[in-house]
Design an enzyme around this catalytic site. Structure first.
Site, PDB file in Angstrom:
ATOM      1  N   HIS A 191      -8.131  22.399   0.268  1.00 52.98           N
ATOM      2  CA  HIS A 191      -7.047  22.218   1.236  1.00 52.98           C
ATOM      3  C   HIS A 191      -6.824  23.494   2.051  1.00 52.98           C
ATOM      4  CE1 HIS A 191      -3.275  19.598   2.057  1.00 52.98           C
ATOM      5  NE2 HIS A 191      -3.713  20.175   3.163  1.00 52.98           N
TER       6      HIS A 191
ATOM      7  N   GLU B  55      -3.661  17.654  -6.173  1.00 50.61           N
ATOM      8  CA  GLU B  55      -4.012  19.018  -5.795  1.00 50.61           C
ATOM      9  C   GLU B  55      -3.196  20.012  -6.609  1.00 50.61           C
ATOM     10  OE1 GLU B  55      -3.613  19.491  -1.572  1.00 50.61           O
ATOM     11  OE2 GLU B  55      -4.950  17.815  -1.119  1.00 50.61           O
TER      12      GLU B  55
ATOM     13  N   ARG C   7      -4.901  13.549   4.434  1.00 54.15           N
ATOM     14  CA  ARG C   7      -4.291  13.457   3.110  1.00 54.15           C
ATOM     15  C   ARG C   7      -5.214  12.628   2.217  1.00 54.15           C
ATOM     16  NH1 ARG C   7      -1.972  17.036   4.790  1.00 54.15           N
ATOM     17  NH2 ARG C   7       0.275  17.505   4.837  1.00 54.15           N
TER      18      ARG C   7
END
Length: 316
Positions: free
Chosen positions: A283, A264, A235
């Site tokens: 991601h 994000e 993270r």
């Protein structure tokens, strides 16, 4: 019944999930809706929302403005972006999806893609070759070097096994890691300072919490070798982004491979985009065909079970 699928960036939800069999009005949104007011407008009158991992937050502010929402289904059985207490208070059932042995290795695989891409300058050499150049960098091998793991849970252990196969010296640290647990995986437990000072590759595999947010800041990065690389597929907020950018520009780190960020999708003109010696991915840790083929059918099953009055995979 009205259903909205959020954050389907690749527009593949209908490919992997049998939504047609629900016999309901299903709207798929491929663009991320970050603004709360815009999100409420998009979900007004919707009964069921399908959320992908932690892309869109759902807290008391959202639930209180969505009186028609009755079911929220998400990939995974843990989603830090969903306030389960607030959902319960507003009568919203929250269901998740279970993992599978194959898809669960996807993030560990991507971790190694980042490690090797950074150390062997894969993106740079790819661009150079297409521009007519040949062998423009000198890469770094991993055999004989030290792999440091922040976290030795499921993902950290998977990454450790590959490191050992590459003949790396593998060390690990976390606040609760014991020497016995590390020995089970074939690695050495060390202190946090030893992890930082000895690692040639530091890979982060910790859950984000109040305790781990900002865990690797300027002081911690300063302890690392100037040739070391930092990899984060966990993270974003665990690593201080400003400190990382500063260290990269100052030449205090050999490079970084990142798949996660504080915000994000990563905003345009973010400082990381101009940071040297970086490989940045959007991601993708869990984004594989195998993972989606496992998750999306379960999402549909969750909706069917809830509609029948017998919800399954309820998160609490």
């Amino acid at each position: 019944m009205r259903i909205v699928v959020l954050d389907d960036y690749q527009n593949v939800a209908r490919t992997f999930g049998p939504f047609d069999r629900l016999g309901a009005e299903v709207t798929v949104r491929s663009e991320h809706v970050g603004d709360v007011d815009q999100l409420i407008t998009a979900l007004r009158g919707v009964d069921v929302v399908v959320a992908m991992r932690e892309r869109t937050p759902f807290g008391a502010a959202q639930f209180s403005r969505l009186p028609d929402l009755k079911l929220l289904v998400t990939t995974g059985m843990v989603n830090a972006s969903i306030d389960l207490e607030a959902a319960a208070a507003h009568g919203v059932t929250v269901c998740g999806t279970e993992g599978a042995p194959g898809p669960s290795k996807a993030t560990a695989e991507l971790t190694w893609a980042l490690i090797l891409a950074v150390l062997r300058h894969v993106p740079e050499e790819n661009r150079a070759l297409r521009a007519g150049q040949w062998q423009t960098t000198v890469g770094t091998g991993v055999a004989g070097s030290t792999l440091g793991l922040a976290g030795l849970g499921r993902l950290g252990s998977q990454v450790a096994r590959v490191g050992r196969a590459f003949d790396m010296d593998v060390i690990a640290w976390s606040e609760n890691l014991t020497a016995a647990r590390a020995s089970e995986v074939g690695v050495r437990a060390v202190s946090k300072e030893e992890l930082l000072t000895n690692a040639d590759v530091l890979s982060v595999h910790l859950r984000l919490s109040d305790r781990t947010a900002g865990l690797f800041g300027a002081a911690e990065l300063a302890l690392m070798k100037p040739t070391a690389v930092l990899i984060n597929t966990s993270r974003g907020p665990i690593v201080d982004e400003k400190a990382l950018v500063a260290a990269l520009h100052a030449g205090a780190l050999g490079g970084a491979g990142l798949d996660v960020y504080d915000t994000e999708p990563l905003p345009p003109h973010h400082p990381l985009l101009a940071a040297p010696r970086t490989v940045l991915l959007p991601h993708l840790g869990y984004v594989t065909a195998q993972t989606y083929a496992h998750w999306y059918p379960q999402l549909v099953e969750n909706i069917e079970a809830w509609s029948a009055g017998t919800p399954i995979r309820v998160m609490s």
